[in-house]
Scaffold this motif. Structure first.
Motif, short mmCIF file in Angstrom:
data_model
loop_
_atom_site.label_atom_id
_atom_site.label_comp_id
_atom_site.label_asym_id
_atom_site.label_seq_id
_atom_site.Cartn_x
_atom_site.Cartn_y
_atom_site.Cartn_z
N SER A 64 37.79 90.56 32.42
CA SER A 64 36.54 90.82 33.15
C SER A 64 35.81 92.02 32.54
CB SER A 64 36.80 91.04 34.64
OG SER A 64 37.69 92.12 34.82
N ARG A 65 36.52 92.78 31.69
CA ARG A 65 35.84 93.89 31.02
C ARG A 65 34.81 93.39 30.01
NH1 ARG A 65 40.63 97.54 29.00
NH2 ARG A 65 38.97 98.77 28.10
N LEU A 66 34.86 92.10 29.71
CA LEU A 66 33.82 91.52 28.85
C LEU A 66 32.43 91.72 29.46
CD1 LEU A 66 35.36 88.11 27.69
CD2 LEU A 66 34.62 89.98 26.22
N MET A 67 32.38 91.97 30.76
CA MET A 67 31.09 92.16 31.41
C MET A 67 30.37 93.42 30.91
SD MET A 67 30.14 89.73 33.30
CE MET A 67 28.85 90.49 34.29
N SER A 68 31.11 94.34 30.26
CA SER A 68 30.40 95.50 29.74
C SER A 68 29.75 95.15 28.40
CB SER A 68 31.34 96.71 29.58
OG SER A 68 32.27 96.47 28.55
N ILE A 69 30.21 94.08 27.78
CA ILE A 69 29.60 93.62 26.54
C ILE A 69 28.51 92.61 26.84
CG2 ILE A 69 30.06 92.43 24.37
CD1 ILE A 69 32.92 93.45 24.60
N TYR A 70 28.72 91.83 27.89
CA TYR A 70 27.73 90.85 28.31
C TYR A 70 27.28 91.17 29.74
CZ TYR A 70 29.65 87.96 24.50
OH TYR A 70 30.08 87.47 23.29
N PRO A 71 26.50 92.23 29.91
CA PRO A 71 26.14 92.61 31.28
C PRO A 71 25.31 91.56 32.02
CG PRO A 71 24.95 93.97 29.67
CD PRO A 71 25.92 93.15 28.91
N ASP A 72 24.67 90.66 31.27
CA ASP A 72 23.93 89.59 31.94
C ASP A 72 24.82 88.41 32.27
OD1 ASP A 72 20.89 90.12 30.00
OD2 ASP A 72 21.60 91.01 31.86
N GLY A 73 26.09 88.53 31.94
CA GLY A 73 27.01 87.43 32.21
C GLY A 73 27.60 86.89 30.92
N ILE A 74 28.86 86.45 31.00
CA ILE A 74 29.53 85.89 29.83
C ILE A 74 28.93 84.50 29.59
CG2 ILE A 74 31.75 85.18 28.88
CD1 ILE A 74 33.05 87.13 30.93
N PRO A 75 28.34 84.26 28.40
CA PRO A 75 27.69 82.96 28.17
C PRO A 75 28.65 81.80 28.46
CG PRO A 75 27.17 84.48 26.41
CD PRO A 75 28.19 85.18 27.27
N ILE A 76 28.10 80.77 29.06
CA ILE A 76 28.90 79.62 29.49
C ILE A 76 29.74 79.04 28.35
CG2 ILE A 76 28.78 77.24 30.33
CD1 ILE A 76 28.20 78.97 32.55
N ASN A 77 29.14 78.88 27.19
CA ASN A 77 29.88 78.24 26.11
C ASN A 77 31.02 79.14 25.62
OD1 ASN A 77 27.78 79.93 25.12
ND2 ASN A 77 28.12 79.14 23.07
N ILE A 78 30.81 80.45 25.66
CA ILE A 78 31.90 81.35 25.26
C ILE A 78 33.02 81.29 26.28
CG2 ILE A 78 32.55 83.77 24.92
CD1 ILE A 78 29.95 84.25 23.59
N CYS A 79 32.67 81.31 27.54
CA CYS A 79 33.69 81.20 28.59
C CYS A 79 34.46 79.90 28.43
CB CYS A 79 33.04 81.27 29.97
SG CYS A 79 34.22 81.05 31.30
N ALA A 80 33.73 78.81 28.22
CA ALA A 80 34.38 77.51 28.07
C ALA A 80 35.38 77.53 26.91
CB ALA A 80 33.33 76.42 27.85
N SER A 81 34.99 78.19 25.82
CA SER A 81 35.87 78.19 24.65
C SER A 81 37.11 79.06 24.87
CB SER A 81 35.11 78.69 23.42
OG SER A 81 34.84 80.07 23.56
N LEU A 82 37.06 79.98 25.84
CA LEU A 82 38.19 80.87 26.07
C LEU A 82 39.14 80.38 27.15
CD1 LEU A 82 36.42 84.36 25.95
CD2 LEU A 82 37.95 83.40 24.24
N LEU A 83 38.68 79.37 27.92
CA LEU A 83 39.54 78.88 28.99
C LEU A 83 40.57 77.89 28.43
CD1 LEU A 83 36.98 78.32 31.89
CD2 LEU A 83 38.86 79.97 31.85
N PRO A 84 41.77 77.84 29.05
CA PRO A 84 42.78 76.93 28.53
C PRO A 84 42.53 75.49 28.97
CG PRO A 84 43.61 78.04 30.47
CD PRO A 84 42.23 78.60 30.22
N LEU A 85 43.29 74.58 28.39
CA LEU A 85 43.15 73.17 28.69
C LEU A 85 43.33 72.90 30.19
CD1 LEU A 85 42.74 70.40 27.43
CD2 LEU A 85 45.22 70.25 27.10
N SER A 86 44.23 73.63 30.81
CA SER A 86 44.51 73.37 32.23
C SER A 86 43.28 73.57 33.11
CB SER A 86 45.65 74.25 32.73
OG SER A 86 45.34 75.61 32.55
N SER A 87 42.30 74.34 32.59
CA SER A 87 41.11 74.57 33.40
C SER A 87 40.25 73.32 33.50
CB SER A 87 40.27 75.72 32.82
OG SER A 87 39.66 75.33 31.62
N ARG A 88 40.52 72.32 32.65
CA ARG A 88 39.72 71.10 32.69
C ARG A 88 40.21 70.14 33.77
NH1 ARG A 88 36.21 70.09 28.32
NH2 ARG A 88 36.20 71.86 26.90
N PHE A 89 41.26 70.54 34.47
CA PHE A 89 41.77 69.65 35.51
C PHE A 89 41.51 70.20 36.91
CE2 PHE A 89 43.44 66.78 32.57
CZ PHE A 89 43.95 67.51 31.50
#
Lengths: 52, 458
Positions: free
Chosen positions: B173-198
């Motif tokens: 969640s400290r990524l919010m200091s790098i992306y104060p407007d929010g972590i871009p959706i595609n970056i978040c998607a790329s960092l989530l594991p496979l289990s998040s797709r279920f």
């Protein structure tokens, strides 16, 4: 009306789709997988109703 | 555009034409511009404002004498907050509670004909254990034919950090200091594991959204109609999903800290007795506990009726401390920060959000069981530590941990001992540049020493 936040391109479309999915009670894995293959990356979709 | 009539406008308060926050004589005010008049009246004349205040969800304000300018509608004086904190300092449950607060406010607003026009965690501040919404101008008249303008922002700045914390690691969640407007959706998607797709929460609001790129021009043709029902479904789904999110269990390095100390029983009791006595001997109204760990000493101070900011690097320590303070509603504000790299000033001009060191001022600083983690483990010279701490507060209660201590031996067990100057005499002389030492007491038989110091010329 000052909606100063940028809603992001496609976010209106996404909300329509999600609302439809939630309304249709899609609880099956097959349903998710179908949606994901239908709206994969780099595809443009103008018709949100095609999947339902 | 409305010219900025005041000189001391908050550097972060430029985005919304409805108004802005400014400071005058150390007091913060919010200017409401005439363009926002209708929405402001809808908020305050209707039941929504009072309900939000009653539930302690929104910060209350008074209207004060305005400016004689037709472009300015009102000047508000909100209840003053002692200390602002930012999302990248919150633990998982704090972040989750801030998200739920935002969603609950949106649900209540919708039922009263209004809607939030933005959904950013910078609109929420923790006061002790309680999150509070501070952007009074975020409410607008609700148009049910439109989807939620703040949806993407909510997903990127609330949901994304929560999912990354839950699925991968709370530090993310400290990524919010790098992306104060929010972590871009595609970056978040790329960092989530496979289990998040279920799970539907991540699949619908992140993966699906990442996969869809909207038409380049959103206003081609007539947009399909939305409805309040549709939006409610989305908000409910987000609310339920986030309520049920959990961190995967990991054992914290430091929350077992005290249980591994040799002279445990005697040491802790003795230390608490000493610290309590020192606290009673000085006059102060607020405190900062650096390296708060389980929060034992922060809570001790809070029981004496003072506000405390408890800081630790370990997200799980702060998580546990927050959950404890939540249950026993109190004035400890627990936050995560690495003292060797505290949150910096970010945003436009590096001024929109101030650094942690700029924000924390207190009468009393506690630095217990901390010195060796900085001055041995991180090679920090005593002088550097003394100088930085002297800028925070007037009184200092600090514990010196000698080289013979079991913990220091552990720290040095795998590395070369280059710390020729690490001893109590050098420690004292380094601190005596900035502080007068009022008292020093050994902590039982532990070999450690507690000092009470007062900043020079204060």
């Amino acid at each position: 009306m000052f909606l100063y936040v940028d809603p992001g391109s496609g976010s209106y479309l996404v909300q329509l789709i999600i609302a439809a999915v939630l309304g249709a009670g899609f609880y099956f894995k097959a349903g998710w997988n179908y949606l994901k293959s239908r709206f994969g990356k780099n595809k443009h979709e103008d018709d949100p109703n095609a999947s339902t | 555009m409305i010219p900025m009539l005041q000189h001391n406008i908050l550097p972060s308060s430029y985005r919304d034409p409805s108004g802005f926050v400014f400071a005058s004589d150390g007091i913060f005010y919010r200017q409401v511009n005439a363009v926002y008049a209708n929405d402001y009246d809808l908020l305050t004349n209707g039941p929504l404002y009072n309900e939000l205040i009653e539930k302690k969800w929104l910060i209350e304000h008074d209207e004060v004498n305005g400016v004689d300018d037709p472009r300015v509608y009102k000047i508000l004086k909100p209840r003053q907050l002692g200390f602002i904190n930012y999302p990248y300092e919150w633990s998982f449950s704090q972040y989750r509670d801030a998200a739920l607060l935002t969603l609950h406010i949106q649900q209540l607003a919708m039922s009263r004909g209004m809607s939030l026009k933005d959904a950013t965690p910078f609109n929420v501040v923790f006061e002790g254990s309680r999150p509070i919404f501070i952007d009074t101008l975020s409410f607008e008249k609700y148009d049910p034919t439109k989807p939620w303008v703040a949806y993407r922002q909510f997903c990127e700045s609330f949901l994304a950090p929560l999912l990354l914390s839950a699925y991968q690691h709370p530090d993310l969640s400290r990524l919010m200091s790098i992306y104060p407007d929010g972590i871009p959706i595609n970056i978040c998607a790329s960092l989530l594991p496979l289990s998040s797709r279920f799970k539907s929460l991540s699949t619908l609001h992140i993966h699906l959204q990442a996969g869809i790129k909207g038409p380049a021009n959103q206003s081609t043709g007539k947009p399909p109609a939305f409805s309040a029902d549709k939006l409610k479904r989305i908000i409910n789904h987000l609310t339920n999903g986030i309520t049920n999110l959990k961190l995967s269990q990991k054992i914290s390095t430091w929350s077992d800290y005290y249980s591994k100390t040799i002279l445990q029983d005697n040491y802790l009791q003795e230390k608490e007795f000493l610290v309590s006595g020192l606290i009673d001997s000085i006059d102060f109204s607020s405190a900062v506990d650096l390296g708060a760990n389980t929060g034992q000493f922060a809570l001790l101070i809070e029981k004496k009726g003072k506000g405390v900011i408890a800081i630790d690097i370990d997200p799980l320590c702060i998580e546990r401390l927050y959950l404890y303070t939540k249950e026993n509603k109190n004035r400890v504000t627990a936050l995560i920060a690495d003292l060797m790299n505290p949150p910096p000033a970010i945003g436009w001009n590096n001024k929109e959000r101030r650094s942690l060191l700029q924000r924390i001022t207190a009468d009393l600083v506690l630095a217990l069981a901390l010195v060796h983690h900085l001055c041995i483990a991180k090679n920090l010279p005593f002088e550097h530590l003394a100088q930085t701490i002297s800028k925070i507060g007037k009184y200092l209660i600090i514990e010196f941990v000698p080289k013979e201590d079991e913990k220091v031996r552990q720290l040095l067990s795998h590395r070369e001992d280059i710390f020729m100057d690490y001893d109590i005499m050098n420690f004292k002389s380094a601190f005596e540049v900035y502080f007068d030492i009022i008292e020093s007491k050994p902590v039982g038989n532990s070999g450690r020493t507690i000092f009470l110091m007062k900043k020079k010329n204060s």
